[in-house]
Design a protein around this motif. Structure first.
Motif, PDB file in Angstrom:
ATOM      1  N   TRP A 170      18.612   9.407 -11.241  1.00  0.00           N
ATOM      2  CA  TRP A 170      17.447   9.592 -11.831  1.00  0.00           C
ATOM      3  C   TRP A 170      16.436   8.341 -12.028  1.00  0.00           C
ATOM      4  O   TRP A 170      15.216   8.399 -12.399  1.00  0.00           O
ATOM      5  N   TYR A 171      17.262   7.148 -11.849  1.00  0.00           N
ATOM      6  CA  TYR A 171      16.479   5.668 -12.236  1.00  0.00           C
ATOM      7  C   TYR A 171      16.704   4.924 -11.016  1.00  0.00           C
ATOM      8  O   TYR A 171      16.150   3.730 -11.215  1.00  0.00           O
ATOM      9  N   LYS A 172      16.564   5.585  -9.954  1.00  0.00           N
ATOM     10  CA  LYS A 172      16.442   4.766  -8.714  1.00  0.00           C
ATOM     11  C   LYS A 172      14.949   4.045  -8.648  1.00  0.00           C
ATOM     12  O   LYS A 172      14.014   4.688  -8.752  1.00  0.00           O
ATOM     13  N   GLY A 173      15.017   2.896  -8.385  1.00  0.00           N
ATOM     14  CA  GLY A 173      13.658   2.188  -8.254  1.00  0.00           C
ATOM     15  C   GLY A 173      12.955   1.699  -9.503  1.00  0.00           C
ATOM     16  O   GLY A 173      12.050   1.132  -9.609  1.00  0.00           O
ATOM     17  N   MET A 174      13.757   1.958 -10.744  1.00  0.00           N
ATOM     18  CA  MET A 174      12.998   1.772 -11.980  1.00  0.00           C
ATOM     19  C   MET A 174      12.811   0.251 -12.064  1.00  0.00           C
ATOM     20  O   MET A 174      11.837   0.001 -12.709  1.00  0.00           O
ATOM     21  N   SER A 175      13.636  -0.661 -11.761  1.00  0.00           N
ATOM     22  CA  SER A 175      13.580  -2.165 -12.069  1.00  0.00           C
ATOM     23  C   SER A 175      12.219  -2.595 -11.096  1.00  0.00           C
ATOM     24  O   SER A 175      11.537  -3.339 -11.783  1.00  0.00           O
ATOM     25  N   THR A 176      12.173  -1.919  -9.895  1.00  0.00           N
ATOM     26  CA  THR A 176      10.862  -2.324  -9.322  1.00  0.00           C
ATOM     27  C   THR A 176       9.646  -1.671 -10.088  1.00  0.00           C
ATOM     28  O   THR A 176       8.554  -2.582  -9.916  1.00  0.00           O
ATOM     29  N   GLN A 177       9.680  -0.723 -10.362  1.00  0.00           N
ATOM     30  CA  GLN A 177       8.676   0.155 -11.184  1.00  0.00           C
ATOM     31  C   GLN A 177       8.064  -0.868 -12.159  1.00  0.00           C
ATOM     32  O   GLN A 177       7.021  -1.027 -12.509  1.00  0.00           O
ATOM     33  N   ILE A 178       9.088  -1.337 -13.110  1.00  0.00           N
ATOM     34  CA  ILE A 178       8.714  -1.847 -14.275  1.00  0.00           C
ATOM     35  C   ILE A 178       8.154  -3.309 -13.823  1.00  0.00           C
ATOM     36  O   ILE A 178       7.223  -3.848 -14.692  1.00  0.00           O
ATOM     37  N   THR A 179       8.842  -4.100 -12.886  1.00  0.00           N
ATOM     38  CA  THR A 179       8.285  -5.257 -12.432  1.00  0.00           C
ATOM     39  C   THR A 179       6.764  -5.075 -12.084  1.00  0.00           C
ATOM     40  O   THR A 179       5.836  -6.202 -12.291  1.00  0.00           O
ATOM     41  N   LYS A 180       6.627  -4.194 -11.215  1.00  0.00           N
ATOM     42  CA  LYS A 180       5.200  -3.867 -10.718  1.00  0.00           C
ATOM     43  C   LYS A 180       4.254  -3.513 -12.189  1.00  0.00           C
ATOM     44  O   LYS A 180       3.252  -4.225 -11.804  1.00  0.00           O
ATOM     45  N   ALA A 181       4.481  -2.586 -12.801  1.00  0.00           N
ATOM     46  CA  ALA A 181       3.848  -2.288 -13.889  1.00  0.00           C
ATOM     47  C   ALA A 181       3.308  -3.312 -14.592  1.00  0.00           C
ATOM     48  O   ALA A 181       2.414  -3.747 -15.131  1.00  0.00           O
ATOM     49  N   VAL A 182       4.399  -4.297 -15.088  1.00  0.00           N
ATOM     50  CA  VAL A 182       4.232  -5.423 -15.837  1.00  0.00           C
ATOM     51  C   VAL A 182       3.424  -6.439 -15.162  1.00  0.00           C
ATOM     52  O   VAL A 182       2.446  -7.102 -15.947  1.00  0.00           O
ATOM     53  N   LEU A 183       3.608  -6.799 -13.887  1.00  0.00           N
ATOM     54  CA  LEU A 183       2.757  -7.695 -13.435  1.00  0.00           C
ATOM     55  C   LEU A 183       1.127  -7.161 -13.042  1.00  0.00           C
ATOM     56  O   LEU A 183       0.211  -7.952 -13.203  1.00  0.00           O
ATOM     57  N   GLN A 184       1.122  -5.680 -12.811  1.00  0.00           N
ATOM     58  CA  GLN A 184      -0.144  -5.232 -12.445  1.00  0.00           C
ATOM     59  C   GLN A 184      -0.973  -5.349 -13.775  1.00  0.00           C
ATOM     60  O   GLN A 184      -2.190  -5.494 -14.020  1.00  0.00           O
ATOM     61  N   GLN A 185      -0.390  -4.981 -15.028  1.00  0.00           N
ATOM     62  CA  GLN A 185      -0.914  -5.181 -16.330  1.00  0.00           C
ATOM     63  C   GLN A 185      -1.376  -6.423 -16.589  1.00  0.00           C
ATOM     64  O   GLN A 185      -2.559  -6.810 -17.096  1.00  0.00           O
ATOM     65  N   ALA A 186      -0.484  -7.591 -16.490  1.00  0.00           N
ATOM     66  CA  ALA A 186      -1.053  -8.942 -16.555  1.00  0.00           C
ATOM     67  C   ALA A 186      -2.091  -9.260 -15.981  1.00  0.00           C
ATOM     68  O   ALA A 186      -2.895  -9.817 -16.320  1.00  0.00           O
ATOM     69  N   LEU A 187      -2.175  -8.811 -14.564  1.00  0.00           N
ATOM     70  CA  LEU A 187      -3.277  -9.235 -13.659  1.00  0.00           C
ATOM     71  C   LEU A 187      -4.488  -8.539 -14.074  1.00  0.00           C
ATOM     72  O   LEU A 187      -5.542  -9.052 -13.983  1.00  0.00           O
ATOM     73  N   LEU A 188      -4.496  -7.287 -14.707  1.00  0.00           N
ATOM     74  CA  LEU A 188      -5.513  -6.413 -15.069  1.00  0.00           C
ATOM     75  C   LEU A 188      -6.330  -7.088 -16.243  1.00  0.00           C
ATOM     76  O   LEU A 188      -7.479  -7.232 -16.219  1.00  0.00           O
ATOM     77  N   PHE A 189      -5.525  -7.545 -17.205  1.00  0.00           N
ATOM     78  CA  PHE A 189      -5.761  -8.348 -18.392  1.00  0.00           C
ATOM     79  C   PHE A 189      -6.883  -9.324 -17.879  1.00  0.00           C
ATOM     80  O   PHE A 189      -7.868  -9.555 -18.521  1.00  0.00           O
ATOM     81  N   VAL A 190      -6.126 -10.197 -16.725  1.00  0.00           N
ATOM     82  CA  VAL A 190      -7.038 -11.243 -16.458  1.00  0.00           C
ATOM     83  C   VAL A 190      -8.307 -10.936 -15.690  1.00  0.00           C
ATOM     84  O   VAL A 190      -9.201 -11.610 -15.954  1.00  0.00           O
ATOM     85  N   MET A 191      -8.298 -10.237 -14.621  1.00  0.00           N
ATOM     86  CA  MET A 191      -9.203  -9.718 -13.696  1.00  0.00           C
ATOM     87  C   MET A 191     -10.157  -9.023 -14.467  1.00  0.00           C
ATOM     88  O   MET A 191     -11.720  -9.108 -14.306  1.00  0.00           O
ATOM     89  N   LYS A 192      -9.790  -8.064 -15.298  1.00  0.00           N
ATOM     90  CA  LYS A 192     -10.830  -7.113 -16.041  1.00  0.00           C
ATOM     91  C   LYS A 192     -11.943  -8.007 -16.661  1.00  0.00           C
ATOM     92  O   LYS A 192     -13.339  -7.762 -16.603  1.00  0.00           O
ATOM     93  N   ASP A 193     -11.688  -9.090 -17.340  1.00  0.00           N
ATOM     94  CA  ASP A 193     -12.366 -10.007 -18.058  1.00  0.00           C
ATOM     95  C   ASP A 193     -13.633 -10.624 -17.047  1.00  0.00           C
ATOM     96  O   ASP A 193     -14.692 -10.767 -17.078  1.00  0.00           O
ATOM     97  N   ILE A 194     -12.899 -10.988 -16.059  1.00  0.00           N
ATOM     98  CA  ILE A 194     -13.627 -11.756 -15.053  1.00  0.00           C
ATOM     99  C   ILE A 194     -14.747 -10.703 -14.234  1.00  0.00           C
ATOM    100  O   ILE A 194     -15.864 -11.093 -14.221  1.00  0.00           O
TER     101      ILE A 194
END
Length: 317
Positions: free
Chosen positions: A272-296
């Motif tokens: 049930w949790y296949k790929g979860m670590s990749t999902q979390i890594t992707k979500a955290v990186l995407q959120q961090a990038l979004l915080f930075v880029m949205k302001d720009i």
């Protein structure tokens, strides 16, 4: 006329900046997204012990296998439809939320009082449900493009036509049930964020610096993902279509409960949790990038609106 600033930027301007930032962030982390999706649909054949399908031991293993077989472009299969989905989801959510909130205030909050956190979450979930109903076809097309072999992959329009021909118009809304259930994810994230923030402030006695704030947000997002991940996996499995080589070996899923039951039988609880670590890594990186880029992108949007406003003023004089 008052000058355009971030505070006075029209709602559509914030939506445009948010969508642009989200699309930029999605593009940068897209290889992780495609790996995550392919890991989620990896399945042991129910008719045989062998499978011709690729199996990835980790995100890096998936990246190296795809590059070896399809080249760098394989890491971006389905990017176009994914970006369409990112942009349409952001705009649709924004307008649905604005519409629901405005109608609620007109009927039940005419004095314009502050809405409670619980009510904001309910309105957000309702907007999320409407957004899901409207944008699910894009999600289905993206999943198909990400998971089909290169020789079977088609463009956005051709993929839509293939789905309709094989499954009818309802095929474009496969996975809608778990998608609607996943509308609770933001509520879990927000609730976890508030609880963890209290621990940071009162127990650990730390200040909420931008770095600490991001870590709290990342942890709350991780908790929400762990709780809802089986349904995230079920949604992707329902939207997936096996390749021609695998079609006879995989029986079509009837619904999210069927997905969970069959994965439990073939892969055990951790299936049930296949790929979860990749999902979390992707979500955290995407959120961090979004915080930075949205302001720009917001700064550029303010400039664009100011230029449009100046142009209109010059024409009227």
């Amino acid at each position: 006329m008052a000058a355009i600033t971030k505070e006075t930027l029209p709602p559509v301007g914030h939506a445009a900046a948010g969508s642009a930032g989200a699309m930029f962030a999605s593009t940068l982390v897209y290889p992780l997204d495609i790996i995550k999706t392919r890991i989620q649909v990896q399945t042991k054949s129910e008719k045989s012990d062998d499978s011709n399908e690729e199996h990835y031991a980790s995100a890096w293993d998936g990246i190296t296998q795809i590059v070896k077989k399809e080249g760098i472009s394989g890491l971006y299969a389905g990017l176009g439809s994914s970006l369409i989905g990112t942009a349409s989801t952001n705009f649709t959510y924004f307008y649905c939320y604005s519409l629901i909130r405005e109608n609620y205030n007109k009927r039940y909050n005419p004095r314009g009082g502050t809405l409670s956190t619980a009510l904001e979450l309910v309105l957000g979930a309702a907007a999320g449900a409407l957004t899901t109903l409207i944008t699910t076809p894009v999600s289905v097309v993206t999943t198909r493009q990400q998971t089909l072999p290169a020789n079977e992959r088609e463009g956005v329009i051709a993929t839509c036509k293939s789905i309709i021909e094989e499954e009818g118009i309802q095929g474009l809304w496969r996975g809608i049930q778990p998608s609607l259930i996943l509308c609770v994810n933001p509520a879990i994230t927000y609730g976890s964020f508030e609880k963890i923030k209290q621990i940071v402030l009162k127990v650990l006695q730390l200040q909420l610096t931008p770095g600490v704030n991001f870590l709290v947000g990342a942890l709350s997002k991780t908790l929400a993902t762990v709780i809802t991940y089986p349904y995230i996996m079920a949604k992707v499995r329902l939207q997936w279509r096996p390749s021609k080589d695998m079609k006879d070996k995989v029986v079509a899923y009837k619904g999210s409960v069927d997905v969970l039951a069959r994965v439990l039988k073939t892969d055990g609880f951790f299936g049930w949790y296949k790929g979860m670590s990749t999902q979390i890594t992707k979500a955290v990186l995407q959120q961090a990038l979004l915080f930075v880029m949205k302001d720009i992108f917001t700064n550029y949007t303010v400039l664009a609106f100011a230029l449009i406003k100046a142009s209109q003023k010059a024409k009227s004089t």
